[in-house]
Design an enzyme around this catalytic site. Structure first.
Site, PDB file in Angstrom:
ATOM      1  N   CYS A   8       0.872  -1.188   0.000  1.00 12.41           N
ATOM      2  CA  CYS A   8       0.000   0.000   0.000  1.00 12.41           C
ATOM      3  C   CYS A   8       0.904   1.232   0.000  1.00 12.41           C
ATOM      4  CB  CYS A   8      -0.978  -0.025   1.170  1.00 12.41           C
ATOM      5  SG  CYS A   8      -0.223   0.010   2.807  1.00 12.41           S
ATOM      6  N   ASN A  11       2.282   1.436   4.336  1.00  5.22           N
ATOM      7  CA  ASN A  11       2.567   0.168   5.022  1.00  5.22           C
ATOM      8  C   ASN A  11       2.241   0.240   6.518  1.00  5.22           C
ATOM      9  OD1 ASN A  11       5.430  -2.079   5.608  1.00  5.22           O
ATOM     10  ND2 ASN A  11       3.328  -2.598   5.164  1.00  5.22           N
ATOM     11  N   CYS A  13      -1.528   0.848   7.316  1.00  2.91           N
ATOM     12  CA  CYS A  13      -2.974   0.589   7.451  1.00  2.91           C
ATOM     13  C   CYS A  13      -3.404  -0.668   6.694  1.00  2.91           C
ATOM     14  CB  CYS A  13      -3.797   1.770   6.946  1.00  2.91           C
ATOM     15  SG  CYS A  13      -3.536   3.292   7.896  1.00  2.91           S
ATOM     16  N   ARG A  14      -3.387  -0.607   5.355  1.00  6.97           N
ATOM     17  CA  ARG A  14      -3.984  -1.697   4.565  1.00  6.97           C
ATOM     18  C   ARG A  14      -3.078  -2.908   4.407  1.00  6.97           C
ATOM     19  NH1 ARG A  14      -5.204   2.231  -0.346  1.00  6.97           N
ATOM     20  NH2 ARG A  14      -3.292   3.078   0.554  1.00  6.97           N
ATOM     21  N   SER A  15      -1.824  -2.702   3.943  1.00 10.66           N
ATOM     22  CA  SER A  15      -1.001  -3.887   3.653  1.00 10.66           C
ATOM     23  C   SER A  15      -0.598  -4.671   4.909  1.00 10.66           C
ATOM     24  CB  SER A  15       0.221  -3.536   2.787  1.00 10.66           C
ATOM     25  OG  SER A  15       1.052  -2.584   3.395  1.00 10.66           O
ATOM     26  N   ASP A 122      -8.109   3.984   0.843  1.00 10.04           N
ATOM     27  CA  ASP A 122      -7.177   4.387   1.895  1.00 10.04           C
ATOM     28  C   ASP A 122      -7.990   4.838   3.113  1.00 10.04           C
ATOM     29  OD1 ASP A 122      -5.377   5.630   3.507  1.00 10.04           O
ATOM     30  OD2 ASP A 122      -4.443   6.827   1.926  1.00 10.04           O
TER      31      ASP A 122
HETATM   32  P1  4NP Z   1      -1.805   2.828   4.015  1.00  7.93           P
HETATM   33  O1  4NP Z   1      -2.494   4.166   4.560  1.00  7.93           O
HETATM   34  O2  4NP Z   1      -1.246   3.184   2.664  1.00  7.93           O
HETATM   35  O3  4NP Z   1      -2.963   1.866   3.931  1.00  7.93           O
HETATM   36  O4  4NP Z   1      -0.757   2.425   5.019  1.00  7.93           O
HETATM   37  C1  4NP Z   1      -1.830   5.390   4.665  1.00  7.93           C
HETATM   38  C2  4NP Z   1      -1.015   5.633   5.723  1.00  7.93           C
HETATM   39  C3  4NP Z   1      -0.397   6.861   5.846  1.00  7.93           C
HETATM   40  C4  4NP Z   1      -0.614   7.824   4.898  1.00  7.93           C
HETATM   41  C5  4NP Z   1      -1.429   7.566   3.816  1.00  7.93           C
HETATM   42  C6  4NP Z   1      -2.042   6.339   3.708  1.00  7.93           C
HETATM   43  N1  4NP Z   1      -0.005   9.082   5.026  1.00  7.93           N
HETATM   44  O5  4NP Z   1      -0.275   9.966   4.203  1.00  7.93           O
HETATM   45  O6  4NP Z   1       0.806   9.298   5.952  1.00  7.93           O
END
Ligand code: 4NP
Length: 151
Positions: A8, A11, A13-15, A122
């Site tokens: 993602c 790294n 939240c989703r992955s 996201d």
């Molecule tokens: P992820 O979510 O890609 O599912 O881990 C996010 C985590 C942090 C951010 C964006 C998406 N950020 O902008 O910091």
């Protein structure tokens, strides 16, 4: 050993959830699962507390994971690289140097809805419901991946 990488943006939240969910379904002697982010923002950090919580609600512990950034050696190590959304897809594919590498990269929801190019949204700036929604999508997709890997 089949090797699967979940990717993602951050790294956190989703992955990490995708990694934990798939690990809970596969035989660890046969399938290696890892995750990474395309961005460097959160390197070394643990998963977002909301991802940890929704995992716990399904008896999946992801609290020990540490964020890392996707890098080009991952193309050599992993057989399947599952990305969460189109931006992840574009970022990862832009680093590929061969057709073989490009073909490893797939939108994870295409496992349940082939060729629809649906995205795992996201959840970072939303509420807890967003994380539940992400969990349910990933759980379904990982069921299909697990079946595919055990053929
Ligand atoms: P992820 O979510 O890609 O599912 O881990 C996010 C985590 C942090 C951010 C964006 C998406 N950020 O902008 O910091």
């Amino acid at each position: 050993m089949v090797k699967v990488l979940m990717v993602c943006l951050g790294n956190i939240c989703r992955s990490p959830l995708a990694e934990g969910i798939l690990k809970s379904k596969v035989n660890a002697d046969e399938v290696f699962v890892d995750s990474a982010g395309t961005a460097a923002y959160h390197i070394g950090k643990g998963p977002d507390h909301r991802s940890i919580k929704v995992g716990e609600e399904h008896r999946i512990d992801i609290s020990m994971q540490k964020a890392r950034q996707f890098n080009v050696t991952d193309f050599r190590v992993f057989d399947y690289i599952y990305v969460m959304d189109q931006a992840n897809f574009d970022n990862v594919v832009s680093l590929a140097t061969t057709e073989k590498e490009r073909k490893k990269v797939k939108l994870i929801l295409n496992e349940i809805s082939p060729e629809m190019n649906s995205e795992v949204p996201d959840p970072y700036y939303g509420g807890e419901d967003g994380f539940k929604n992400v969990y349910d999508m990933l759980d379904l997709a990982c069921d299909t991946i697990n079946k595919k890997l055990s053929i």
